[in-house]
Design a protein around this motif. Structure first.
Motif, PDB file in Angstrom:
ATOM      1  N   GLY A 231       2.725   5.263  -2.604  1.00  0.00           N
ATOM      2  CA  GLY A 231       4.164   5.414  -2.782  1.00  0.00           C
ATOM      3  C   GLY A 231       4.682   4.938  -4.118  1.00  0.00           C
TER       4      GLY A 231
ATOM      5  N   PHE B  10       7.496   5.082   2.783  1.00  0.00           N
ATOM      6  CA  PHE B  10       7.172   4.179   3.889  1.00  0.00           C
ATOM      7  C   PHE B  10       8.433   3.485   4.404  1.00  0.00           C
ATOM      8  CE2 PHE B  10       6.164  -0.355   4.804  1.00  0.00           C
ATOM      9  CZ  PHE B  10       5.397  -0.195   5.957  1.00  0.00           C
TER      10      PHE B  10
ATOM     11  N   THR C 294      10.684   3.371  -0.954  1.00  0.00           N
ATOM     12  CA  THR C 294       9.487   4.204  -0.839  1.00  0.00           C
ATOM     13  C   THR C 294       9.588   5.087   0.400  1.00  0.00           C
ATOM     14  OG1 THR C 294       8.367   2.504   0.467  1.00  0.00           O
ATOM     15  CG2 THR C 294       8.058   2.438  -1.927  1.00  0.00           C
TER      16      THR C 294
ATOM     17  N   ASP D  30       7.230  -3.570   2.216  1.00  0.00           N
ATOM     18  CA  ASP D  30       6.421  -2.797   1.271  1.00  0.00           C
ATOM     19  C   ASP D  30       6.279  -3.608  -0.011  1.00  0.00           C
ATOM     20  OD1 ASP D  30       5.161  -0.854  -0.262  1.00  0.00           O
ATOM     21  OD2 ASP D  30       6.411   0.773   0.526  1.00  0.00           O
TER      22      ASP D  30
ATOM     23  N   ASN E 184       2.995  -2.708   4.062  1.00  0.00           N
ATOM     24  CA  ASN E 184       2.220  -1.833   3.179  1.00  0.00           C
ATOM     25  C   ASN E 184       1.749  -2.644   1.988  1.00  0.00           C
ATOM     26  OD1 ASN E 184       1.031   0.314   1.826  1.00  0.00           O
ATOM     27  ND2 ASN E 184       2.929   0.843   0.786  1.00  0.00           N
TER      28      ASN E 184
ATOM     29  N   SER F  54       2.507   7.835   1.276  1.00  0.00           N
ATOM     30  CA  SER F  54       2.776   6.687   2.138  1.00  0.00           C
ATOM     31  C   SER F  54       1.584   6.506   3.065  1.00  0.00           C
ATOM     32  CB  SER F  54       4.053   6.892   2.958  1.00  0.00           C
ATOM     33  OG  SER F  54       3.911   7.995   3.832  1.00  0.00           O
TER      34      SER F  54
END
Length: 247
Positions: free
Chosen positions: A179, A213, A211, A203, A174, A187
């Motif tokens: 987030g 994610f 997060t 991330d 990511n 996300s």
């Protein structure tokens, strides 16, 4: 007083000022300070520099890693190849841009992958941070596909991603701000049920530490890493640049 700082549009989530304050205290570095400078537009940068002649260098974050380029007198070869700058050294009126995100990405992938070499990677985002991620993946000969809201900028749009595509990409990154606190309920829109214990999720967001994610990956057994390692590595690289060691 030697002054340093961070420019960006919204900086309430940033830990950079705290990181450098702790560094200065821990290492006994006197006569230095690090501040956050929110700019509503990159066009405000010249006024900031005029107002703060003691500003010796600054980091650059969303959304100005590419927009800052026209304001620079020179760009390091690596930053030029990446196409984005997140660190600027100031010598008098001369501004030189560097990219220390790449060093942070290298350190993060080393820690997350532990020698593994996923056959396919998905990179969510196409901004300046994502460019550093793609640069390091290319440097390592790792195949990747990009995901973007804009069909002209990514291999996939989020709506077009299938469970099969995500299942085959054992590394998912990511590189968007989705987030980041305070919008922690956001996300990337991925088919998270395709994730397994064989997946690795990175991330770039570090606030919050977990997060949505990453939580979705951890719930399915994936190995995860947030952006704290990257924050520390790129900050230390910036400090070396500001103090005369751009290598």
């Amino acid at each position: 007083m030697r002054r340093f700082g961070l420019i960006g549009r919204t900086l309430g989530h940033s830990a950079s000022a705290r990181y450098f304050a702790e560094k200065f205290r821990r290492e006994g570095i006197a006569g230095c300070r690090y501040d956050l400078f929110e700019l509503a537009a990159i066009e405000e940068l010249p006024r900031l520099l005029e107002r703060l002649p003691e500003l010796c260098g600054f980091n650059v974050t969303i959304p100005y890693k590419q927009a800052v380029l026209p304001y620079l007198d020179a760009v390091s070869p690596e930053a030029a190849r990446i196409g984005a700058v997140n660190c600027v050294r100031r010598d008098g009126t001369r501004l030189t841009g560097y990219n220390t995100d790449a060093e942070g990405v290298r350190a993060s992938l080393d820690g997350l992958l532990r020698g593994e070499r996923p056959a396919r990677t998905l990179v969510c985002g196409t901004g300046g941070a994502a460019q550093a991620v793609r640069y390091v993946l290319e440097e390592r000969g790792m195949a990747y596909d990009t995901v973007s809201r804009d069909p002209a900028r990514g291999r996939y749009t989020y709506a077009a991603l299938t469970e099969g595509t995500v299942a085959a990409a054992r590394l998912v990154v990511n590189a968007t701000p989705l987030g980041t606190a305070p919008r922690t309920d956001e996300s990337p829109l991925l088919p998270y049920d395709a994730l397994t214990a064989e997946h690795r999720l990175f991330d770039l967001v570090y606030n919050p530490p977990l997060t949505r994610f990453l939580e979705q990956g951890a719930r399915r057994g994936a190995r995860i890493l947030n952006g704290e390692v990257m924050l520390h590595a790129q900050a230390e690289a910036a400090w070396r640049i500001w103090n005369g060691d751009p290598e």
